[in-house]
Design a protein around this motif. Structure first.
Motif, PDB file in Angstrom:
ATOM      1  N   ILE A 152      46.232  14.931  16.731  1.00 27.69           N
ATOM      2  CA  ILE A 152      44.823  14.784  17.087  1.00 27.69           C
ATOM      3  C   ILE A 152      44.549  15.563  18.364  1.00 27.69           C
ATOM      4  N   SER A 153      43.491  16.396  18.325  1.00 30.18           N
ATOM      5  CA  SER A 153      43.145  17.147  19.533  1.00 30.18           C
ATOM      6  C   SER A 153      41.642  17.163  19.817  1.00 30.18           C
ATOM      7  N   ASN A 154      40.801  17.031  18.798  1.00 26.61           N
ATOM      8  CA  ASN A 154      39.350  17.090  18.988  1.00 26.61           C
ATOM      9  C   ASN A 154      38.745  15.702  18.804  1.00 26.61           C
ATOM     10  N   PHE A 155      38.134  15.194  19.868  1.00 26.59           N
ATOM     11  CA  PHE A 155      37.639  13.824  19.896  1.00 26.59           C
ATOM     12  C   PHE A 155      36.116  13.802  19.969  1.00 26.59           C
ATOM     13  N   VAL A 156      35.512  12.868  19.236  1.00 26.10           N
ATOM     14  CA  VAL A 156      34.095  12.551  19.404  1.00 26.10           C
ATOM     15  C   VAL A 156      34.019  11.091  19.822  1.00 26.10           C
ATOM     16  N   LEU A 157      33.362  10.830  20.952  1.00 32.37           N
ATOM     17  CA  LEU A 157      33.175   9.468  21.437  1.00 32.37           C
ATOM     18  C   LEU A 157      31.714   9.089  21.288  1.00 32.37           C
ATOM     19  N   ALA A 158      31.428   8.107  20.458  1.00 30.08           N
ATOM     20  CA  ALA A 158      30.076   7.559  20.328  1.00 30.08           C
ATOM     21  C   ALA A 158      29.920   6.441  21.343  1.00 30.08           C
ATOM     22  N   THR A 159      28.883   6.523  22.177  1.00 30.76           N
ATOM     23  CA  THR A 159      28.796   5.616  23.316  1.00 30.76           C
ATOM     24  C   THR A 159      27.360   5.238  23.634  1.00 30.76           C
ATOM     25  N   SER A 167      36.447   3.864  31.630  1.00 33.32           N
ATOM     26  CA  SER A 167      37.894   3.792  31.402  1.00 33.32           C
ATOM     27  C   SER A 167      38.266   4.479  30.090  1.00 33.32           C
ATOM     28  N   VAL A 168      37.383   4.399  29.087  1.00 36.87           N
ATOM     29  CA  VAL A 168      37.628   5.086  27.821  1.00 36.87           C
ATOM     30  C   VAL A 168      37.531   6.591  28.011  1.00 36.87           C
ATOM     31  N   LEU A 169      36.554   7.051  28.806  1.00 38.80           N
ATOM     32  CA  LEU A 169      36.449   8.480  29.104  1.00 38.80           C
ATOM     33  C   LEU A 169      37.721   8.994  29.770  1.00 38.80           C
ATOM     34  N   ARG A 170      38.251   8.211  30.699  1.00 39.99           N
ATOM     35  CA  ARG A 170      39.472   8.622  31.388  1.00 39.99           C
ATOM     36  C   ARG A 170      40.634   8.731  30.388  1.00 39.99           C
ATOM     37  N   TYR A 171      40.752   7.744  29.540  1.00 39.90           N
ATOM     38  CA  TYR A 171      41.832   7.715  28.557  1.00 39.90           C
ATOM     39  C   TYR A 171      41.753   8.915  27.614  1.00 39.90           C
ATOM     40  N   LEU A 172      40.564   9.147  27.045  1.00 38.68           N
ATOM     41  CA  LEU A 172      40.411  10.232  26.079  1.00 38.68           C
ATOM     42  C   LEU A 172      40.534  11.601  26.738  1.00 38.68           C
ATOM     43  N   SER A 173      40.024  11.742  27.947  1.00 37.53           N
ATOM     44  CA  SER A 173      40.119  13.036  28.622  1.00 37.53           C
ATOM     45  C   SER A 173      41.570  13.378  28.922  1.00 37.53           C
ATOM     46  N   LYS A 174      42.365  12.386  29.306  1.00 34.26           N
ATOM     47  CA  LYS A 174      43.784  12.633  29.552  1.00 34.26           C
ATOM     48  C   LYS A 174      44.501  13.032  28.269  1.00 34.26           C
ATOM     49  N   TRP A 175      44.157  12.363  27.180  1.00 32.15           N
ATOM     50  CA  TRP A 175      44.744  12.718  25.883  1.00 32.15           C
ATOM     51  C   TRP A 175      44.345  14.145  25.526  1.00 32.15           C
ATOM     52  N   ALA A 176      43.056  14.464  25.647  1.00 29.87           N
ATOM     53  CA  ALA A 176      42.575  15.804  25.296  1.00 29.87           C
ATOM     54  C   ALA A 176      43.207  16.877  26.179  1.00 29.87           C
ATOM     55  N   MET A 177      43.328  16.606  27.483  1.00 27.92           N
ATOM     56  CA  MET A 177      43.963  17.570  28.381  1.00 27.92           C
ATOM     57  C   MET A 177      45.422  17.791  28.007  1.00 27.92           C
ATOM     58  N   GLU A 206      29.011  12.833  33.402  1.00 29.94           N
ATOM     59  CA  GLU A 206      29.470  14.207  33.590  1.00 29.94           C
ATOM     60  C   GLU A 206      30.176  14.363  34.934  1.00 29.94           C
ATOM     61  N   PHE A 207      29.650  13.715  35.971  1.00 31.78           N
ATOM     62  CA  PHE A 207      30.288  13.757  37.291  1.00 31.78           C
ATOM     63  C   PHE A 207      31.675  13.112  37.223  1.00 31.78           C
ATOM     64  N   PHE A 208      31.769  12.009  36.496  1.00 32.14           N
ATOM     65  CA  PHE A 208      33.046  11.322  36.339  1.00 32.14           C
ATOM     66  C   PHE A 208      34.063  12.225  35.646  1.00 32.14           C
ATOM     67  N   LEU A 209      33.638  12.916  34.583  1.00 31.97           N
ATOM     68  CA  LEU A 209      34.524  13.833  33.867  1.00 31.97           C
ATOM     69  C   LEU A 209      34.933  15.004  34.750  1.00 31.97           C
ATOM     70  N   ASN A 210      33.990  15.522  35.523  1.00 24.54           N
ATOM     71  CA  ASN A 210      34.319  16.630  36.429  1.00 24.54           C
ATOM     72  C   ASN A 210      35.373  16.220  37.446  1.00 24.54           C
ATOM     73  N   ASN A 211      35.295  15.008  37.928  1.00 26.04           N
ATOM     74  CA  ASN A 211      36.268  14.522  38.892  1.00 26.04           C
ATOM     75  C   ASN A 211      37.652  14.342  38.276  1.00 26.04           C
ATOM     76  N   LEU A 212      37.700  14.257  36.946  1.00 23.74           N
ATOM     77  CA  LEU A 212      38.989  14.163  36.263  1.00 23.74           C
ATOM     78  C   LEU A 212      39.599  15.545  36.043  1.00 23.74           C
ATOM     79  N   GLU A 213      38.911  16.574  36.504  1.00 23.86           N
ATOM     80  CA  GLU A 213      39.376  17.959  36.360  1.00 23.86           C
ATOM     81  C   GLU A 213      39.549  18.340  34.888  1.00 23.86           C
ATOM     82  N   PHE A 214      38.664  17.829  34.090  1.00 21.60           N
ATOM     83  CA  PHE A 214      38.674  18.145  32.657  1.00 21.60           C
ATOM     84  C   PHE A 214      37.383  18.877  32.334  1.00 21.60           C
ATOM     85  N   ASP A 215      37.497  20.106  31.830  1.00 24.54           N
ATOM     86  CA  ASP A 215      36.286  20.902  31.643  1.00 24.54           C
ATOM     87  C   ASP A 215      35.935  21.173  30.182  1.00 24.54           C
ATOM     88  N   ASN A 216      36.808  20.792  29.254  1.00 23.61           N
ATOM     89  CA  ASN A 216      36.512  21.072  27.843  1.00 23.61           C
ATOM     90  C   ASN A 216      35.825  19.865  27.208  1.00 23.61           C
TER      91      ASN A 216
END
Length: 291
Positions: A152-159, A167-177, A206-216
């Motif tokens: 699995i590499s491409n995730f869609v999160l319905a929110t 916390s889910v964004l953090r989890y999925l972004s780490k997996w995706a990275m 978006e700010f939260f994701l940017n702080n996770l250093e995840f850009d995709n």
């Protein structure tokens, strides 16, 4: 080492899910735990006065262990690079056993299979799946029979863009990275619902994701009529490998999947669905390396 918990009843769909979990274990650098629960058998007196029930339970437990060994051997056959794989059987209630196991073991993810019908249908009507989700603090991945075994590499999160989703964004972004993947965050506004969020709240995500250093990643809004059909098309357009959602004590989960007239649009969405319980904690993140 963290583990992926694979729930199996030895049916075709659960064996397929176990093969899927084997690929994920290599992707996430975890081990596997194949787990089967033997249902409790009520005591029924018999005329002989012996221990019929106890003996029967022992037979069922032994049969469970035998089938788990056979499943493990099947998954490991010819695979020198296979993830470590343990087996465990238990007796009693599925939900209680899963809850206790999560307290005792470092479980990263729970994987289970769905029958040939729609995965969404299974999530709404499958009592065992609902039991596992209610009993778990870890994400539960439900695998459809039609889904090819792959990483699995491409995730869609319905929110709903709630604060609990971070916390889910953090989890999925780490997996995706970790897998050089992509995350599409979709704000789902069901038909007739008054928009409760504004652009500022989206900017927080978006700010939260940017702080996770995840850009995709990209944030999207889906609203209007036939939202389920639009979500179906969105997942297809993005070539999503999985649809993730948070189960806020069933309200958003049921609104998105559950009404009889809109449910049909998602009936053929044969993607794995990753359900995050409302009390999810991302303590065990996919990007962490095994110790």
């Amino acid at each position: 080492m963290k583990k992926i918990l694979v729930l199996t009843d030895f049916s075709e769909n659960s064996v397929h899910a176990a093969a899927f979990a084997q690929v994920l274990a290599k992707q996430l650098h975890t081990g596997l735990l194949l787990y089967h629960v033997v249902q409790s058998i009520p005591f029924v007196p018999n005329y002989a006065g012996g221990g019929f029930v106890t003996e029967t339970e022992n037979l069922f437990a032994e049969d469970s262990r035998t089938q788990l060994v056979e499943l493990r051997d099947k998954l490991l056959a010819g695979r020198e690079d296979a993830a470590s794989m343990d087996i465990l059987t238990a007796e009693g209630d599925l939900g209680s056993n899963v809850k206790q196991l999560l307290q005792d073991s470092p479980i990263e993810l729970i994987v289970m299979g769905a029958p040939e019908s729609s995965v969404a249908d299974h999530l709404l009507t499958g009592s065992e799946t609902r039991t596992v989700i209610r009993s778990s603090e870890r994400p539960v991945l439900v695998i459809p029979m039609c889904m090819p075994v792959k990483a699995i590499s491409n995730f869609v999160l319905a929110t709903d863009y709630r604060s609990e989703d971070l916390s889910v964004l953090r989890y999925l972004s780490k997996w995706a990275m970790k897998v050089d993947g992509r995350l599409d965050v979709v704000h789902v506004q069901t038909n007739g619902e008054v928009a409760a969020l504004n652009g500022q709240q989206r900017q927080i995500f978006e700010f939260f994701l940017n702080n996770l250093e995840f850009d995709n990643y990209q944030c999207h809004d889906l609203h209007g009529k036939n939202i389920q059909e639009r979500l179906h098309r969105f997942c297809a357009d993005k070539k999503a490998d999985v649809l993730a959602m948070i189960n806020y004590h069933h309200d958003f989960f049921s609104r998105l999947l559950g009404s009889s007239h809109t449910f049909k649009a998602l009936h053929h969405l044969q993607l794995p669905i990753l359900v995050f319980p409302a009390n999810f904690t991302d303590v065990a993140a996919p990007s962490e390396q095994p110790r």
